[in-house]
Design a protein around this motif. Structure first.
Motif, PDB file in Angstrom:
ATOM      1  N   ARG A  51       0.832  -1.214   0.000  1.00 34.87           N
ATOM      2  CA  ARG A  51       0.000   0.000   0.000  1.00 34.87           C
ATOM      3  C   ARG A  51       0.861   1.257   0.000  1.00 34.87           C
ATOM      4  N   ASP A  58      -0.761   8.203  -5.884  1.00 37.73           N
ATOM      5  CA  ASP A  58      -2.141   8.658  -5.724  1.00 37.73           C
ATOM      6  C   ASP A  58      -2.456   9.952  -6.467  1.00 37.73           C
ATOM      7  N   LEU A 110      -4.512   0.453  -6.829  1.00 36.15           N
ATOM      8  CA  LEU A 110      -5.009   1.823  -6.687  1.00 36.15           C
ATOM      9  C   LEU A 110      -5.757   2.159  -7.972  1.00 36.15           C
ATOM     10  N   TYR A 111      -7.048   2.444  -7.823  1.00 39.03           N
ATOM     11  CA  TYR A 111      -7.869   2.755  -8.988  1.00 39.03           C
ATOM     12  C   TYR A 111      -8.879   3.822  -8.592  1.00 39.03           C
ATOM     13  N   LYS A 112      -8.824   4.937  -9.307  1.00 38.32           N
ATOM     14  CA  LYS A 112      -9.721   6.069  -9.036  1.00 38.32           C
ATOM     15  C   LYS A 112      -9.677   6.471  -7.570  1.00 38.32           C
ATOM     16  N   HIS A 113      -8.487   6.562  -7.031  1.00 43.77           N
ATOM     17  CA  HIS A 113      -8.207   6.994  -5.648  1.00 43.77           C
ATOM     18  C   HIS A 113      -8.768   6.051  -4.590  1.00 43.77           C
ATOM     19  N   ARG A 114      -9.080   4.829  -4.992  1.00 42.51           N
ATOM     20  CA  ARG A 114      -9.512   3.804  -4.036  1.00 42.51           C
ATOM     21  C   ARG A 114      -8.432   2.730  -3.967  1.00 42.51           C
ATOM     22  N   TYR A 115      -8.152   2.279  -2.760  1.00 44.51           N
ATOM     23  CA  TYR A 115      -7.140   1.251  -2.543  1.00 44.51           C
ATOM     24  C   TYR A 115      -7.806  -0.086  -2.264  1.00 44.51           C
ATOM     25  N   ASN A 116      -7.340  -1.098  -2.925  1.00 41.81           N
ATOM     26  CA  ASN A 116      -7.816  -2.452  -2.683  1.00 41.81           C
ATOM     27  C   ASN A 116      -6.580  -3.297  -2.382  1.00 41.81           C
TER      28      ASN A 116
END
Length: 188
Positions: A51, A58, A110-116
């Motif tokens: 992360r 980001d 990291l995709y569209k300011h979302r972390y998975n």
């Protein structure tokens, strides 16, 4: 449809795995401090560092998916990082010889300011290796860029690993099965 991937890794093994998956990707590297807070479990360490690597992107990513990963080798609760010297690599392999250890890969998308973030764990069973086998491998392959001082796809992995419980690609450095499932569900 899976968006273009920004792979934040110089690992040729991760790049090869993405090519084998027919993924559209580009390698972009950023320097990241890979230290972590004391008290984390090995699984938490792998995810924390993955992360941290993603966070460096980001502000600069638009429609791409940033893929970061961190693979660690763990035996008896002790994390074996990358060896600092050839002697250190020999020492690590002697520690792993004849024992079972875990390979843990933390992954962050990291995709569209979302972390998975997620992880995978594989148990690796090493047969007892001779000092000659270990020293010869270290001299020939110079595994200073590999957690635990070995690559499963290299000679020591081919002659030393008796079996794996879990994902082979996780031991290579990227759990492709879990990664693919996460990528196809990005927009859900």
């Amino acid at each position: 449809m899976i968006p273009k991937i920004i792979l934040a890794s110089k690992s040729p093994r991760r790049q090869d795995l993405l090519r084998l998956m027919d993924m559209d990707f580009e390698v972009v590297l950023k320097e990241v401090d890979e230290s972590y807070p004391a008290g984390l479990t090995p699984r938490e360490v792998a995810v924390y560092i993955a992360r941290k690597k993603a966070e460096a992107f980001d502000e600069s990513i638009t429609d791409e998916v940033v893929l970061t990963a961190d693979t660690i080798v763990c035996i008896d609760g002790q994390i074996l990082g990358k060896p600092e010297t050839a002697d250190h690599a020999v020492e690590m392999l002697q520690t792993l010889s004849g024992k079972v250890h875990q390979v843990i890969t933390g992954v962050c998308l990291l995709y569209k300011h979302r972390y998975n973030s997620f992880f995978d764990v594989s148990e690796v069973f090493f047969r007892k290796l001779s000092d000659q086998e270990i020293r010869s491998y270290v001299a020939e392959y110079n595994p200073l860029d590999k957690a635990g001082s070995y690559g499963i796809q290299e000679r020591i992995g081919l002659i030393g690993i008796e079996r794996i419980d879990g994902s082979y690609t996780n031991v290579v450095g990227l759990p492709t099965e879990k990664l693919y499932a996460q990528l196809v569900n990005l927009n859900n």
